[in-house]
Design a protein around this motif. Structure first.
Motif, PDB file in Angstrom:
ATOM      1  N   PRO A   1       0.976  -1.402   0.227  1.00 13.47           N
ATOM      2  CA  PRO A   1       0.338   0.341   0.025  1.00 13.47           C
ATOM      3  C   PRO A   1       1.240   1.050   0.064  1.00 13.47           C
ATOM      4  CG  PRO A   1      -0.518  -1.436   2.036  1.00 13.47           C
ATOM      5  CD  PRO A   1       0.319  -1.998   1.106  1.00 13.47           C
ATOM      6  N   GLN A   2       2.167   1.545   0.605  1.00 13.68           N
ATOM      7  CA  GLN A   2       2.719   2.202   0.650  1.00 13.68           C
ATOM      8  C   GLN A   2       3.579   3.033  -1.134  1.00 13.68           C
ATOM      9  OE1 GLN A   2       5.842   1.290   3.862  1.00 13.68           O
ATOM     10  NE2 GLN A   2       4.178   2.334   5.426  1.00 13.68           N
ATOM     11  N   VAL A   3       3.398   1.658  -1.480  1.00 17.35           N
ATOM     12  CA  VAL A   3       3.935   1.622  -2.872  1.00 17.35           C
ATOM     13  C   VAL A   3       3.093   2.507  -3.667  1.00 17.35           C
ATOM     14  CG1 VAL A   3       5.296   0.626  -5.058  1.00 17.35           C
ATOM     15  CG2 VAL A   3       5.964   0.073  -2.768  1.00 17.35           C
ATOM     16  N   LEU A   4       1.931   1.964  -3.457  1.00 18.71           N
ATOM     17  CA  LEU A   4       0.773   2.234  -4.295  1.00 18.71           C
ATOM     18  C   LEU A   4       0.253   3.569  -3.727  1.00 18.71           C
ATOM     19  CD1 LEU A   4      -1.778  -0.670  -3.600  1.00 18.71           C
ATOM     20  CD2 LEU A   4      -0.419  -0.359  -5.865  1.00 18.71           C
ATOM     21  N   LYS A   5       1.004   4.206  -2.915  1.00 21.16           N
ATOM     22  CA  LYS A   5       0.553   5.920  -2.894  1.00 21.16           C
ATOM     23  C   LYS A   5       1.710   6.266  -3.384  1.00 21.16           C
ATOM     24  CE  LYS A   5      -0.198   9.057   0.844  1.00 21.16           C
ATOM     25  NZ  LYS A   5       0.693  10.577   0.308  1.00 21.16           N
ATOM     26  N   VAL A   6       2.595   5.582  -3.282  1.00 19.08           N
ATOM     27  CA  VAL A   6       4.159   6.757  -3.844  1.00 19.08           C
ATOM     28  C   VAL A   6       3.435   6.833  -5.732  1.00 19.08           C
ATOM     29  CG1 VAL A   6       6.287   7.171  -4.860  1.00 19.08           C
ATOM     30  CG2 VAL A   6       5.939   6.595  -2.316  1.00 19.08           C
ATOM     31  N   TYR A   7       3.145   6.131  -5.747  1.00 13.92           N
ATOM     32  CA  TYR A   7       2.968   6.462  -7.432  1.00 13.92           C
ATOM     33  C   TYR A   7       1.434   6.588  -7.250  1.00 13.92           C
ATOM     34  CZ  TYR A   7       6.500   3.335  -8.803  1.00 13.92           C
ATOM     35  OH  TYR A   7       7.621   2.705  -9.466  1.00 13.92           O
ATOM     36  N   ARG A   8       0.642   6.216  -6.740  1.00 15.44           N
ATOM     37  CA  ARG A   8      -0.628   7.665  -7.173  1.00 15.44           C
ATOM     38  C   ARG A   8      -0.550   9.614  -6.894  1.00 15.44           C
ATOM     39  NH1 ARG A   8      -4.123   2.984  -4.034  1.00 15.44           N
ATOM     40  NH2 ARG A   8      -4.783   2.102  -5.589  1.00 15.44           N
ATOM     41  N   ASP A   9       0.536   9.150  -5.617  1.00 19.24           N
ATOM     42  CA  ASP A   9       0.978  10.505  -5.335  1.00 19.24           C
ATOM     43  C   ASP A   9       1.136  11.124  -6.254  1.00 19.24           C
ATOM     44  OD1 ASP A   9      -0.632  10.539  -3.103  1.00 19.24           O
ATOM     45  OD2 ASP A   9       1.374  10.276  -2.171  1.00 19.24           O
ATOM     46  N   MET A  10       2.960  10.419  -7.133  1.00 17.46           N
ATOM     47  CA  MET A  10       3.426  10.936  -8.503  1.00 17.46           C
ATOM     48  C   MET A  10       2.681  11.179  -9.719  1.00 17.46           C
ATOM     49  SD  MET A  10       6.765   8.386  -7.691  1.00 17.46           S
ATOM     50  CE  MET A  10       7.369   8.446  -9.227  1.00 17.46           C
ATOM     51  N   LEU A  11       1.803  10.281  -9.606  1.00 14.80           N
ATOM     52  CA  LEU A  11       0.193  10.402 -10.751  1.00 14.80           C
ATOM     53  C   LEU A  11      -0.502  11.655 -10.716  1.00 14.80           C
ATOM     54  CD1 LEU A  11      -0.392   8.954 -13.540  1.00 14.80           C
ATOM     55  CD2 LEU A  11      -1.969   8.093 -11.875  1.00 14.80           C
TER      56      LEU A  11
END
Length: 71
Positions: A44-54
């Motif tokens: 979930p932390q990695v998903l959040k990072v990618y979503r924030d970057m997007l």
């Protein structure tokens, strides 16, 4: 009509060149998110990072599209 230049520091950069790079980033991040989400147990932390970057890339694209308006 050509895209206006964007000043970054002391350098003037073509806005359309930045937009093209942002579009590439969005495509990459979208693909990466889909791959991560398809994993059995995505981090979930990695998903959040990618979503924030997007989200950030979309904000930049939105800002560039408003180039005719004062910022």
């Amino acid at each position: 009509m050509a895209s206006p230049n964007v000043v970054i520091g002391r350098e003037s950069v073509r806005g359309d060149a930045i937009a093209a790079k942002v579009h590439q980033d969005i495509a990459f991040l979208t693909d990466r998110l889909h791959r991560l989400e398809s994993q059995t147990n995505p981090n979930p932390q990695v998903l959040k990072v990618y979503r924030d970057m997007l989200e950030s890339r979309y904000a930049v694209l939105d800002w560039l599209s408003q180039s005719g308006e004062p910022h």
